[in-house]
Every structure is written in C-alpha cells, then in structure tokens.
Design a protein around this motif. Structure first.
Motif, mmCIF file in Angstrom:
data_model
loop_
_atom_site.group_PDB
_atom_site.id
_atom_site.type_symbol
_atom_site.label_atom_id
_atom_site.label_comp_id
_atom_site.label_asym_id
_atom_site.label_seq_id
_atom_site.Cartn_x
_atom_site.Cartn_y
_atom_site.Cartn_z
ATOM 1 N N TRP A 88 0.867 -1.261 0.041
ATOM 2 C CA TRP A 88 -0.008 0.153 0.089
ATOM 3 C C TRP A 88 0.739 1.096 0.128
ATOM 4 O O TRP A 88 1.939 1.234 0.467
ATOM 5 N N SER A 89 0.523 2.253 -0.723
ATOM 6 C CA SER A 89 1.199 3.553 -0.459
ATOM 7 C C SER A 89 0.307 4.618 -0.808
ATOM 8 O O SER A 89 -1.058 4.615 -1.228
ATOM 9 N N VAL A 90 0.700 5.743 -0.225
ATOM 10 C CA VAL A 90 -0.187 6.995 -0.330
ATOM 11 C C VAL A 90 0.882 8.286 -0.328
ATOM 12 O O VAL A 90 1.660 8.091 0.147
ATOM 13 N N VAL A 91 0.437 9.257 -1.096
ATOM 14 C CA VAL A 91 1.233 10.640 -0.935
ATOM 15 C C VAL A 91 0.502 11.683 -0.512
ATOM 16 O O VAL A 91 -0.896 11.863 -0.626
ATOM 17 N N GLY A 92 0.918 12.352 0.592
ATOM 18 C CA GLY A 92 0.447 13.351 1.071
ATOM 19 C C GLY A 92 0.088 13.355 2.561
ATOM 20 O O GLY A 92 -0.234 11.872 2.919
ATOM 21 N N ALA A 93 0.115 14.403 3.294
ATOM 22 C CA ALA A 93 -0.160 14.443 4.704
ATOM 23 C C ALA A 93 -1.868 13.663 4.978
ATOM 24 O O ALA A 93 -2.664 14.641 3.588
#
Length: 111
Positions: A88-93
């Motif tokens: 899993w990955s995500v960009v940003g706060a």
C-alpha cells in the motif's frame, strides 16, 4: 523531525524488507512542510500500534536510490511493506483517523 527510527540505504533491507511485522516507511525531506505536519501523527501511530506495526522514516534526499526503487515522486510518501513486499502507498499528509483507517484496510487485505 520526530522520534521515529530512521532507516537508510545501509539498513533498509534489514529493517523494512526482512521484518516479521508490517513496516510503514515515511519518505520525507527536511524542506517539505507536509512531511513535518504528518511526523507527529506517525510518531503517535508508531507508539500506539507498536505491537503490530513498525513505523520508520527515510530521508529521500539522503537516500535517492531507495526513493527511485519505489518510484517516490512526491513527499511525503508513505509505503506499507509486509513480508518484504510493498502492499500500500499514499502521497501527502492526512488526518490520523483517515490514515489509520487506510492502514487497517491495507493490513486486512494483506493477511
């Protein structure tokens, strides 16, 4: 930045890829305001979920090979690894509640 353990090119494989439990890696940089914004949230998650999850940080500017390996193009990028695989990955706060929900969902599908 925070009290999270730092990993680098010398320790990444051992700490992240060979870990028995899932590892959330925070790809960050000193110049990145959202990275500093999410750091306390990640430190809290690291303490609260210590039994089931390891949270570490990796300075992308100081470790460009790892950032390139996982195609990190923006910061902060959070990548969850389980049994040496990126799951899993995500960009940003994001807010803590939303991040925890996303992490829990990713971990449920990985089991």
């Amino acid at each position: 930045m925070s009290d999270l353990r730092s990993v680098d090119e010398a320790t990444f494989d051992e700490v992240v890829l060979r870990s028995e439990k899932p590892v959330l890696v925070d790809f960050w940089a000193q110049w990145c305001p959202p990275c500093h914004q999410i750091a306390p949230v990640l430190a809290q998650i690291g303490v609260e979920r210590n039994e089931k999850l390891t949270v570490v940080k990796l300075n992308s500017d100081e470790n460009p090979a790892i950032s390139a390996r996982y195609r990190v193009m923006a910061l902060p990028t959070l990548i969850l690894f389980h049994h040496g695989e990126m799951i899993w990955s995500v960009v940003g706060a994001r807010p803590k509640a939303k991040l925890l929900k996303e992490l829990d969902d990713a971990l449920l599908t990985a089991v």
